[in-house]
Write an enzyme that holds these catalytic residues in place. Structure first.
Site, PDB file in Angstrom:
ATOM      1  N   ALA A   1     -12.524  13.023   8.990  1.00 20.53           N
ATOM      2  CA  ALA A   1     -11.461  14.029   9.192  1.00 20.53           C
ATOM      3  C   ALA A   1     -10.246  13.393   9.836  1.00 20.53           C
ATOM      4  CB  ALA A   1     -11.984  15.181  10.040  1.00 20.53           C
TER       5      ALA A   1
ATOM      6  N   ALA B   1       3.568   2.854   8.177  1.00 17.51           N
ATOM      7  CA  ALA B   1       4.622   2.122   7.475  1.00 17.51           C
ATOM      8  C   ALA B   1       5.821   1.866   8.383  1.00 17.51           C
ATOM      9  CB  ALA B   1       5.056   2.908   6.245  1.00 17.51           C
TER      10      ALA B   1
ATOM     11  N   ASP C   1       0.088  -3.773   9.387  1.00 15.76           N
ATOM     12  CA  ASP C   1      -1.310  -3.337   9.483  1.00 15.76           C
ATOM     13  C   ASP C   1      -2.291  -4.458   9.822  1.00 15.76           C
ATOM     14  OD1 ASP C   1      -0.478  -0.822   8.735  1.00 15.76           O
ATOM     15  OD2 ASP C   1      -1.815  -0.647   7.011  1.00 15.76           O
TER      16      ASP C   1
ATOM     17  N   THR D   1       0.841  -1.194   0.000  1.00 15.70           N
ATOM     18  CA  THR D   1       0.000   0.000   0.000  1.00 15.70           C
ATOM     19  C   THR D   1       0.872   1.238   0.000  1.00 15.70           C
ATOM     20  OG1 THR D   1      -1.629  -1.208   1.320  1.00 15.70           O
ATOM     21  CG2 THR D   1      -1.807   1.204   1.319  1.00 15.70           C
TER      22      THR D   1
ATOM     23  N   GLU E   1     -17.330  14.868   9.451  1.00 12.65           N
ATOM     24  CA  GLU E   1     -16.701  14.011  10.466  1.00 12.65           C
ATOM     25  C   GLU E   1     -17.730  13.628  11.524  1.00 12.65           C
ATOM     26  OE1 GLU E   1     -13.696  12.432  11.391  1.00 12.65           O
ATOM     27  OE2 GLU E   1     -14.774  11.948  13.234  1.00 12.65           O
TER      28      GLU E   1
ATOM     29  N   HIS F   1      21.793  27.989  14.619  1.00 19.10           N
ATOM     30  CA  HIS F   1      20.981  29.197  14.440  1.00 19.10           C
ATOM     31  C   HIS F   1      21.258  29.787  13.068  1.00 19.10           C
ATOM     32  CE1 HIS F   1      18.944  32.936  15.422  1.00 19.10           C
ATOM     33  NE2 HIS F   1      19.985  33.585  14.902  1.00 19.10           N
TER      34      HIS F   1
HETATM   35  P1  FAD Z   1       0.698  -3.184   3.060  1.00 19.70           P
HETATM   36  O1  FAD Z   1       1.556  -2.044   2.705  1.00 19.70           O
HETATM   37  O2  FAD Z   1      -0.773  -3.029   2.895  1.00 19.70           O
HETATM   38  O3  FAD Z   1       1.220  -4.413   2.190  1.00 19.70           O
HETATM   39  C1  FAD Z   1       0.576  -5.630   2.168  1.00 19.70           C
HETATM   40  C2  FAD Z   1       0.866  -6.297   0.839  1.00 19.70           C
HETATM   41  O4  FAD Z   1       0.450  -7.649   0.933  1.00 19.70           O
HETATM   42  C3  FAD Z   1       0.105  -5.708  -0.332  1.00 19.70           C
HETATM   43  O5  FAD Z   1       0.992  -5.351  -1.359  1.00 19.70           O
HETATM   44  C4  FAD Z   1      -0.841  -6.821  -0.778  1.00 19.70           C
HETATM   45  O6  FAD Z   1      -1.004  -6.881  -2.186  1.00 19.70           O
HETATM   46  C5  FAD Z   1      -0.096  -8.052  -0.296  1.00 19.70           C
HETATM   47  N1  FAD Z   1      -0.944  -9.208  -0.020  1.00 19.70           N
HETATM   48  C6  FAD Z   1      -2.051  -9.265   0.769  1.00 19.70           C
HETATM   49  N2  FAD Z   1      -2.514 -10.524   0.833  1.00 19.70           N
HETATM   50  C7  FAD Z   1      -1.689 -11.260   0.057  1.00 19.70           C
HETATM   51  C8  FAD Z   1      -1.646 -12.638  -0.274  1.00 19.70           C
HETATM   52  N3  FAD Z   1      -2.538 -13.506   0.202  1.00 19.70           N
HETATM   53  N4  FAD Z   1      -0.667 -13.061  -1.108  1.00 19.70           N
HETATM   54  C9  FAD Z   1       0.252 -12.197  -1.606  1.00 19.70           C
HETATM   55  N5  FAD Z   1       0.268 -10.896  -1.313  1.00 19.70           N
HETATM   56  C10 FAD Z   1      -0.682 -10.439  -0.489  1.00 19.70           C
HETATM   57  N6  FAD Z   1       1.882   5.342   6.669  1.00 19.70           N
HETATM   58  C11 FAD Z   1       2.917   6.103   7.081  1.00 19.70           C
HETATM   59  O7  FAD Z   1       3.659   5.684   7.962  1.00 19.70           O
HETATM   60  N7  FAD Z   1       3.162   7.329   6.527  1.00 19.70           N
HETATM   61  C12 FAD Z   1       2.376   7.837   5.558  1.00 19.70           C
HETATM   62  O8  FAD Z   1       2.628   8.953   5.084  1.00 19.70           O
HETATM   63  C13 FAD Z   1       1.278   7.073   5.110  1.00 19.70           C
HETATM   64  N8  FAD Z   1       0.477   7.546   4.141  1.00 19.70           N
HETATM   65  C14 FAD Z   1      -0.561   6.768   3.695  1.00 19.70           C
HETATM   66  C15 FAD Z   1      -1.387   7.291   2.714  1.00 19.70           C
HETATM   67  C16 FAD Z   1      -2.453   6.548   2.244  1.00 19.70           C
HETATM   68  C17 FAD Z   1      -3.342   7.128   1.173  1.00 19.70           C
HETATM   69  C18 FAD Z   1      -2.682   5.247   2.770  1.00 19.70           C
HETATM   70  C19 FAD Z   1      -3.814   4.416   2.245  1.00 19.70           C
HETATM   71  C20 FAD Z   1      -1.871   4.721   3.757  1.00 19.70           C
HETATM   72  C21 FAD Z   1      -0.805   5.487   4.236  1.00 19.70           C
HETATM   73  N9  FAD Z   1       0.031   5.024   5.247  1.00 19.70           N
HETATM   74  C22 FAD Z   1       1.068   5.798   5.694  1.00 19.70           C
HETATM   75  C23 FAD Z   1      -0.165   3.702   5.864  1.00 19.70           C
HETATM   76  C24 FAD Z   1       0.829   2.689   5.273  1.00 19.70           C
HETATM   77  O9  FAD Z   1       0.647   2.623   3.881  1.00 19.70           O
HETATM   78  C25 FAD Z   1       0.600   1.321   5.908  1.00 19.70           C
HETATM   79  O10 FAD Z   1       0.650   1.422   7.303  1.00 19.70           O
HETATM   80  C26 FAD Z   1       1.670   0.336   5.449  1.00 19.70           C
HETATM   81  O11 FAD Z   1       1.661   0.206   4.043  1.00 19.70           O
HETATM   82  C27 FAD Z   1       1.448  -1.023   6.104  1.00 19.70           C
HETATM   83  O12 FAD Z   1       2.407  -1.925   5.651  1.00 19.70           O
HETATM   84  P2  FAD Z   1       2.108  -3.491   5.599  1.00 19.70           P
HETATM   85  O13 FAD Z   1       3.335  -4.114   5.032  1.00 19.70           O
HETATM   86  O14 FAD Z   1       1.585  -3.950   6.897  1.00 19.70           O
HETATM   87  O15 FAD Z   1       0.901  -3.661   4.550  1.00 19.70           O
HETATM   88  P1  NAI Z   2      -8.391   7.591  10.426  1.00 25.86           P
HETATM   89  O1  NAI Z   2      -8.684   6.535  11.403  1.00 25.86           O
HETATM   90  O2  NAI Z   2      -7.158   8.395  10.558  1.00 25.86           O
HETATM   91  O3  NAI Z   2      -9.608   8.631  10.402  1.00 25.86           O
HETATM   92  C1  NAI Z   2     -10.905   8.250  10.070  1.00 25.86           C
HETATM   93  C2  NAI Z   2     -11.850   9.345  10.500  1.00 25.86           C
HETATM   94  O4  NAI Z   2     -13.142   9.027  10.020  1.00 25.86           O
HETATM   95  C3  NAI Z   2     -11.953   9.491  12.011  1.00 25.86           C
HETATM   96  O5  NAI Z   2     -11.839  10.850  12.349  1.00 25.86           O
HETATM   97  C4  NAI Z   2     -13.330   8.921  12.324  1.00 25.86           C
HETATM   98  O6  NAI Z   2     -13.925   9.504  13.461  1.00 25.86           O
HETATM   99  C5  NAI Z   2     -14.080   9.280  11.062  1.00 25.86           C
HETATM  100  N1  NAI Z   2     -15.249   8.462  10.790  1.00 25.86           N
HETATM  101  C6  NAI Z   2     -15.412   7.138  11.015  1.00 25.86           C
HETATM  102  N2  NAI Z   2     -16.634   6.750  10.602  1.00 25.86           N
HETATM  103  C7  NAI Z   2     -17.245   7.851  10.094  1.00 25.86           C
HETATM  104  C8  NAI Z   2     -18.512   8.100   9.488  1.00 25.86           C
HETATM  105  N3  NAI Z   2     -19.389   7.117   9.331  1.00 25.86           N
HETATM  106  N4  NAI Z   2     -18.801   9.347   9.075  1.00 25.86           N
HETATM  107  C9  NAI Z   2     -17.906  10.351   9.237  1.00 25.86           C
HETATM  108  N5  NAI Z   2     -16.690  10.177   9.794  1.00 25.86           N
HETATM  109  C10 NAI Z   2     -16.367   8.946  10.206  1.00 25.86           C
HETATM  110  O7  NAI Z   2      -8.481   6.872   9.004  1.00 25.86           O
HETATM  111  P2  NAI Z   2      -8.019   7.311   7.559  1.00 25.86           P
HETATM  112  O8  NAI Z   2      -7.880   8.787   7.450  1.00 25.86           O
HETATM  113  O9  NAI Z   2      -8.913   6.599   6.623  1.00 25.86           O
HETATM  114  O10 NAI Z   2      -6.582   6.678   7.473  1.00 25.86           O
HETATM  115  C11 NAI Z   2      -6.389   5.295   7.750  1.00 25.86           C
HETATM  116  C12 NAI Z   2      -5.047   5.062   8.317  1.00 25.86           C
HETATM  117  O11 NAI Z   2      -4.045   5.165   7.304  1.00 25.86           O
HETATM  118  C13 NAI Z   2      -4.619   6.095   9.356  1.00 25.86           C
HETATM  119  O12 NAI Z   2      -5.154   5.812  10.617  1.00 25.86           O
HETATM  120  C14 NAI Z   2      -3.151   5.939   9.354  1.00 25.86           C
HETATM  121  O13 NAI Z   2      -2.815   4.858  10.174  1.00 25.86           O
HETATM  122  C15 NAI Z   2      -2.844   5.599   7.900  1.00 25.86           C
HETATM  123  N6  NAI Z   2      -2.358   6.804   7.213  1.00 25.86           N
HETATM  124  C16 NAI Z   2      -1.244   7.430   7.697  1.00 25.86           C
HETATM  125  C17 NAI Z   2      -0.787   8.572   7.098  1.00 25.86           C
HETATM  126  C18 NAI Z   2       0.387   9.261   7.686  1.00 25.86           C
HETATM  127  O14 NAI Z   2       1.096   8.655   8.484  1.00 25.86           O
HETATM  128  N7  NAI Z   2       0.653  10.509   7.334  1.00 25.86           N
HETATM  129  C19 NAI Z   2      -1.427   9.153   5.933  1.00 25.86           C
HETATM  130  C20 NAI Z   2      -2.611   8.441   5.539  1.00 25.86           C
HETATM  131  C21 NAI Z   2      -3.017   7.294   6.146  1.00 25.86           C
END
Ligand code: FAD
Ligand code: NAI
Length: 465
Positions: free
Chosen positions: A181, A320, A312, A41, A203, A444
């Site tokens: 939010a 990540a 995750d 992801t 939110e 600084h």
């Molecule tokens: P994932 O990254 O979800 O990887 C799991 C992988 O397993 C996937 O590629 C999937 O295809 C594969 N998989 C699943 N099941 C199988 C199977 N049965 N066989 C083979 N492959 C399989 N986190 C941060 O720390 N900083 C950020 O700025 C940040 N921004 C984000 C922005 C967005 C829009 C999103 C959605 C998430 C963001 N995150 C961020 C969260 C971060 O992406 C996740 O916490 C992180 O990727 C988790 O890593 P993971 O390895 O547990 O799982």
């Molecule tokens: P989130 O858990 O951060 O926020 C979801 C929000 O949706 C909460 O404020 C919650 O109260 C609200 N909500 C829940 N149900 C609702 C409803 N029915 N109607 C209106 N509001 C509702 O989840 P989000 O933003 O989807 O991100 C998921 C995860 O991905 C984060 O928790 C984070 O772990 C990871 N992530 C991390 C980033 C970073 O590190 N910069 C960037 C993006 C994602």
């Protein structure tokens, strides 16, 4: 003889870091990933593409609104397809980089979907449907997470998108409603607002970014509101009807009251993420998930001998760097070393403008636990580097134990604070007192002086004003 010492299912930050560490430690390792590219992801549809768009859209907004104040007259125009291409190029280079690291560390990438097939066995189904069973002494599940659905709101990745769809919109919508939010809603909402959309965030709770320090969250909400983002807090979405020109969203006050219909060209559903365990064959080794879908672990060990889980798909923040730390520690345990993750020192960043970065306990958590603490706080308006850069918003707040002075939590909102929180992570790993930071010389003029000044504030001897 098993085919491998370790097989990891999933090639995201958990999976790929674990695989590389296993290779470094001389273990025979395979990583099963079903996507076309490695990186999970985070690299494909998460951290990396979102930060690419956040950076580019911030540059666009700076050029549009702030360059004039520096004496630079420009009238920028948006080329969205170039912006999207540079994002895709960065993603492509980084995912290829992991392939390179796999080769360098002798990790086999098994392309296909992996499922547990009894003790010590992983069955891999390739894209062409062919199946192979591989054997390993240890199996690590790192299958990640996916967006949580909301009843009545069907994601079609056209009018109603999740985070993946919001990273590739073909044009800037005139209006965007974000449901949730949280971090995704505020980051991707910021991207599209900067590029021209009118953004409203709906939110459920009466605050944004639950879990973040309240004072910081309020400051962030004020800053985003000033930038033109609207908030509808304490509101729940009960349904969405998508048509050719937009979406009608039914929104109801959580406290009760009349349902209203909000209309937007596009809706982003971002109400959280849930663990992904579809078709993993957990039952073949006697495993299941808890009520919320997580695989339960104790020091990465599941209830099945030789099966571990990280990232995750397990409890804890879905970040990540949390997945990466768990990957390294889990593999080190498998290799007979002392793998360890300090869950008290996992930073959290929101990459909006201003950015928010925090580590450790919030004031709310300390109060609830009855811990006596002192606060040192320093505003960026009093920091000379932030001043000359015209970046006033925000502060650094240090929470230290009232008796021992040990740093318990740090909360920052301001320019580039994502790059500065690491200093406090190191300090906390070393068990530092706020005085340790307060007496450490900082260069600084830099924004990093605000970190020191906030620590000086714990004992009331802040000097810059
Ligand atoms: P994932 O990254 O979800 O990887 C799991 C992988 O397993 C996937 O590629 C999937 O295809 C594969 N998989 C699943 N099941 C199988 C199977 N049965 N066989 C083979 N492959 C399989 N986190 C941060 O720390 N900083 C950020 O700025 C940040 N921004 C984000 C922005 C967005 C829009 C999103 C959605 C998430 C963001 N995150 C961020 C969260 C971060 O992406 C996740 O916490 C992180 O990727 C988790 O890593 P993971 O390895 O547990 O799982
Ligand atoms: P989130 O858990 O951060 O926020 C979801 C929000 O949706 C909460 O404020 C919650 O109260 C609200 N909500 C829940 N149900 C609702 C409803 N029915 N109607 C209106 N509001 C509702 O989840 P989000 O933003 O989807 O991100 C998921 C995860 O991905 C984060 O928790 C984070 O772990 C990871 N992530 C991390 C980033 C970073 O590190 N910069 C960037 C993006 C994602």
């Amino acid at each position: 003889m098993a085919d491998y010492d370790v097989i990891i299912i999933g090639g995201g930050p958990g999976g790929y870091n674990g695989a590389i560490r296993a290779g470094q430690l001389g273990l025979k390792v395979a990583c099963v990933e079903k996507r076309e590219t490695l990186g999970g992801t985070c690299l494909n549809v998460g951290c990396i593409p979102s930060k690419a768009l956040l950076h580019a859209s911030e540059m666009f907004e700076l050029a549009r609104k702030d360059f004039g104040g520096l004496g630079i007259e420009v009238t920028p125009t948006l080329n969205l397809s170039v912006m999207m291409k540079q994002k895709a190029d960065s993603v492509g280079q980084l995912t290829k980089g992991i392939e390179f690291l796999f080769k360098k560390n002798k990790v086999d990438w098994i392309k296909g979907a992996g499922r547990l097939a009894g003790a010590g066995k992983v069955e891999v189904t390739a894209a062409d449907g062919s199946r192979t069973v591989l054997e390993a002494r240890s199996i690590v599940i790192a299958s990640g997470s996916r967006p949580s659905p909301l009843a009545g709101v069907v994601v079609d990745q056209n009018r109603i998108v999740d985070s993946t769809g919001a990273l590739t919109l073909p044009q800037v919508p005139g209006s965007l409603i974000v449901i949730g939010a949280g971090i995704i809603g505020l980051e991707l909402g910021s991207v599209w607002r900067r590029l021209g959309a009118k953004v409203t965030v709906v939110e459920f709770l009466d605050r944004i970014t639950p879990g973040l320090d309240q004072e910081t969250a309020k400051t962030l909400q004020r800053a985003l509101t000033r930038q033109g983002m609207s908030f509808k807090l304490g509101s729940k979405v009960t349904g969405a009807v998508a048509g050719p020109d937009g979406v009608d969203l039914s929104v109801e006050p959580v406290a009760g009251g009349a349902i209203e219909t909000l209309r937007a060209e596009c809706v982003l559903l971002a109400i959280g993420r849930q663990p992904f365990t579809d078709d993993l064959g957990l039952e073949s080794v006697g495993l299941g998930t808890d009520k919320r879908g997580y695989i339960e672990t104790d020091h990465f060990r599941t209830g099945a001998p030789g099966v571990f889980a990280i990232g995750d798909v397990t409890h804890g923040p879905m970040l990540a760097h949390k997945a990466e730390d768990e990957a390294v520690a889990c593999i080190e345990l498998i290799a007979g070393k002392a793998g360890h993750v300090n869950y008290d020192v996992i930073p959290n960043v929101v990459y909006t403008y201003p950015e928010v970065a925090s580590v450790g306990k919030t004031e709310e958590e300390l109060k609830a636990a009855g811990v006596a603490y002192k606060v040192g706080k320093f505003p960026f308006t009093a920091n000379s580097r932030a001043k000359v850069n015209h970046e006033g918003d925000g502060f650094v707040k240090v929470l230290a134990d009232a008796k021992t002075d040990r740093i318990l939590g740090v909360h920052m909102i301001g320019p580039d604070v994502s790059e500065m929180i690491g200093e406090y992570c190191v300090a906390m790993e070393f068990g530092a007192a706020s005085e340790d930071v307060a007496r450490t010389c900082h260069p600084h003029p830099t924004r990093s002086e605000a970190l020191r000044q906030a620590a000086m504030g714990v004992e009331g001897w802040t000097m810059q004003s």
